[in-house]
Design an enzyme around this catalytic site. Structure first.
Site, short mmCIF file in Angstrom:
data_model
loop_
_atom_site.label_atom_id
_atom_site.label_comp_id
_atom_site.label_asym_id
_atom_site.label_seq_id
_atom_site.Cartn_x
_atom_site.Cartn_y
_atom_site.Cartn_z
N TYR A 122 -2.30 -0.81 10.11
CA TYR A 122 -2.42 -1.25 8.71
C TYR A 122 -1.17 -0.85 7.93
O TYR A 122 -0.59 -1.66 7.20
CB TYR A 122 -3.68 -0.62 8.09
CG TYR A 122 -3.81 -0.83 6.59
CD1 TYR A 122 -4.30 -2.04 6.10
CD2 TYR A 122 -3.42 0.16 5.69
CE1 TYR A 122 -4.41 -2.24 4.73
CE2 TYR A 122 -3.53 -0.04 4.33
CZ TYR A 122 -4.02 -1.24 3.84
OH TYR A 122 -4.11 -1.43 2.49
N SER B 9 0.85 -1.20 0.00
CA SER B 9 0.00 0.00 0.00
C SER B 9 0.88 1.24 0.00
O SER B 9 1.98 1.23 0.58
CB SER B 9 -0.89 0.03 1.24
OG SER B 9 -1.53 1.28 1.36
N1 LIG Z 1 -8.68 -0.35 -1.97
C1 LIG Z 1 -7.66 0.43 -1.68
O1 LIG Z 1 -7.78 1.67 -1.68
C2 LIG Z 1 -6.30 -0.15 -1.38
C3 LIG Z 1 -5.21 0.72 -1.25
C4 LIG Z 1 -3.94 0.21 -0.98
C5 LIG Z 1 -3.78 -1.15 -0.83
N2 LIG Z 1 -4.85 -1.99 -0.95
C6 LIG Z 1 -4.60 -3.42 -0.78
O2 LIG Z 1 -5.09 -4.11 -1.91
C7 LIG Z 1 -5.52 -5.42 -1.52
C8 LIG Z 1 -6.93 -5.65 -2.04
O3 LIG Z 1 -7.77 -4.64 -1.50
P1 LIG Z 1 -9.26 -4.36 -2.01
O4 LIG Z 1 -9.53 -2.94 -1.82
O5 LIG Z 1 -9.48 -5.00 -3.32
O6 LIG Z 1 -10.09 -5.16 -0.88
P2 LIG Z 1 -11.60 -5.70 -0.86
O7 LIG Z 1 -12.38 -5.17 -1.99
O8 LIG Z 1 -12.08 -5.44 0.53
O9 LIG Z 1 -11.41 -7.28 -1.07
C9 LIG Z 1 -10.68 -7.99 -0.12
C10 LIG Z 1 -10.41 -9.38 -0.61
O10 LIG Z 1 -9.60 -10.06 0.39
C11 LIG Z 1 -10.31 -11.21 0.85
N3 LIG Z 1 -10.09 -11.39 2.28
C12 LIG Z 1 -10.41 -10.52 3.27
N4 LIG Z 1 -10.13 -11.07 4.47
C13 LIG Z 1 -9.62 -12.30 4.23
C14 LIG Z 1 -9.17 -13.36 5.05
N5 LIG Z 1 -9.21 -13.30 6.40
N6 LIG Z 1 -8.74 -14.50 4.46
C15 LIG Z 1 -8.73 -14.59 3.13
N7 LIG Z 1 -9.15 -13.64 2.28
C16 LIG Z 1 -9.60 -12.51 2.83
C17 LIG Z 1 -11.78 -10.96 0.53
O11 LIG Z 1 -12.49 -12.19 0.43
P3 LIG Z 1 -14.14 -12.21 0.58
O12 LIG Z 1 -14.68 -11.54 -0.64
O13 LIG Z 1 -14.51 -13.63 0.62
O14 LIG Z 1 -14.45 -11.45 1.80
C18 LIG Z 1 -11.66 -10.21 -0.79
O15 LIG Z 1 -11.48 -11.10 -1.84
C19 LIG Z 1 -5.39 -5.48 0.00
O16 LIG Z 1 -4.19 -6.12 0.36
C20 LIG Z 1 -5.36 -4.03 0.41
O17 LIG Z 1 -4.69 -3.81 1.64
C21 LIG Z 1 -6.10 -1.52 -1.21
#
Ligand SMILES: NC(=O)c1ccc[n+]([C@@H]2O[C@H](COP(=O)([O-])OP(=O)(O)OC[C@H]3O[C@@H](n4cnc5c(N)ncnc54)[C@H](OP(=O)(O)O)[C@@H]3O)[C@@H](O)[C@H]2O)c1
Length: 254
Positions: free
Chosen positions: A160, A147
């Site tokens: 985080y 991130s």
């Molecule tokens: N969105 C942002 O602005 C942002 C910014 C920087 C970094 N990131 C990073 O990018 C990555 C993806 O983020 P996103 O925004 O796409 O998240 P998201 O839409 O909330 O999706 C999260 C994903 O992770 C899975 N997950 C959550 N908890 C889990 C657990 N305990 N065990 C296994 N799988 C789990 C979820 O599965 P389910 O669908 O089954 O719940 C889902 O597939 C993350 O590592 C996040 O920290 C995101």
């Protein structure tokens, strides 16, 4: 020929958001993709459908990476699914994307929150990589989704941010460890991407505009913005890049 033809990829957290975008892109580039999710089966089916509708190949894997035995369960299902799809149990590309957020300033942090965030974002990623390496041929790829919060001070989510800083440090060490096998290990650092993870932070138009203003392009990222960078790192074209944290934030807070 497609960049990833004949390759098998595993994307954690691929049911929604950035992970779904990455899974779709790697499948579009020719890989057979293992689509991992935790509990949202309908969303995971949506990812599979999108991939198959575009002529790609994928299968789903369910495992809670924050629970004991989650990584072992995931790989048992991976081996079965890969065998069923005729790809053996080899794994060419691992994308450690699954993650949880957790807004908490220092005075709000609890031991439970700390353990939950680190269990999914950091600990599971280490053991995912460890087991991937047993299945990975020379020239494989490990891509960790970190991130921009590891680069930009973000006291609103201090634990985080730490969990992602640890991912970047692990990326560096692991890249050196596996260099002799021509395996590359890199991390990507998204900024604010329009996914469920930060839906609460952009409830109003003004709040969304504020998040968008972090980027020099004055917009929120989309999963495809990050997926295209991951696809490059997964491809042969990135063979000379390893141990790096690649900014994927649209120049946030430059
Ligand atoms: N969105 C942002 O602005 C942002 C910014 C920087 C970094 N990131 C990073 O990018 C990555 C993806 O983020 P996103 O925004 O796409 O998240 P998201 O839409 O909330 O999706 C999260 C994903 O992770 C899975 N997950 C959550 N908890 C889990 C657990 N305990 N065990 C296994 N799988 C789990 C979820 O599965 P389910 O669908 O089954 O719940 C889902 O597939 C993350 O590592 C996040 O920290 C995101």
């Amino acid at each position: 020929m497609s960049a990833l033809a004949g390759k098998t990829a595993l994307v954690t957290g691929a049911s929604r958001g950035i992970g779904r975008g990455i899974a779709q892109k790697l499948a579009q580039d020719g890989a057979v993709v293992a689509v991992h999710f935790r509990e949202d089966e309908r969303a995971a089916e949506g990812t599979l459908r999108a991939i198959r509708d575009s002529g790609g190949r994928a299968f789903a894997i369910r495992a809670d990476l924050g629970a004991p035995g989650g990584v072992e369960s995931l790989y048992a299902q991976f081996d079965t699914g890969a065998a069923r799809h005729g790809t053996g149990s080899g794994l060419d590309v691992l994308v450690n994307n699954a993650g949880v957020s957790g807004s908490a300033r220092i005075d709000e942090v609890t031991p439970e929150l700390f353990d939950r965030i680190f269990a999914v974002n950091t600990k599971s990623l280490v053991f995912m990589a460890q087991r991937a390496l047993k299945r990975m041929p020379d020239g494989g790829r490990i891509i960790n989704v970190s991130s921009a919060a590891a680069r930009i001070a973000y006291p609103e989510s201090c634990v985080y941010s730490m969990s992602k800083g640890a991912v970047d440090t692990f990326t560096l060490a692991l890249a050196k460890e596996v260099g002799a096998r021509a395996i590359t290990v890199n991390s990507v650092r998204p900024g604010f991407v329009e996914t469920d993870m930060n839906a609460g932070k952009r409830r109003t138009k003004e709040a969304a505009a504020e998040l968008a203003s972090w980027s020099v392009f004055d917009r929120l990222g989309q999963p495809s913005d990050v997926a295209d960078i991951v696809a490059f790192l997964a491809s042969e074209s990135s063979r000379w890049i390893t141990g790096q944290c690649i900014d994927a934030s649209g120049g946030s807070r430059l």
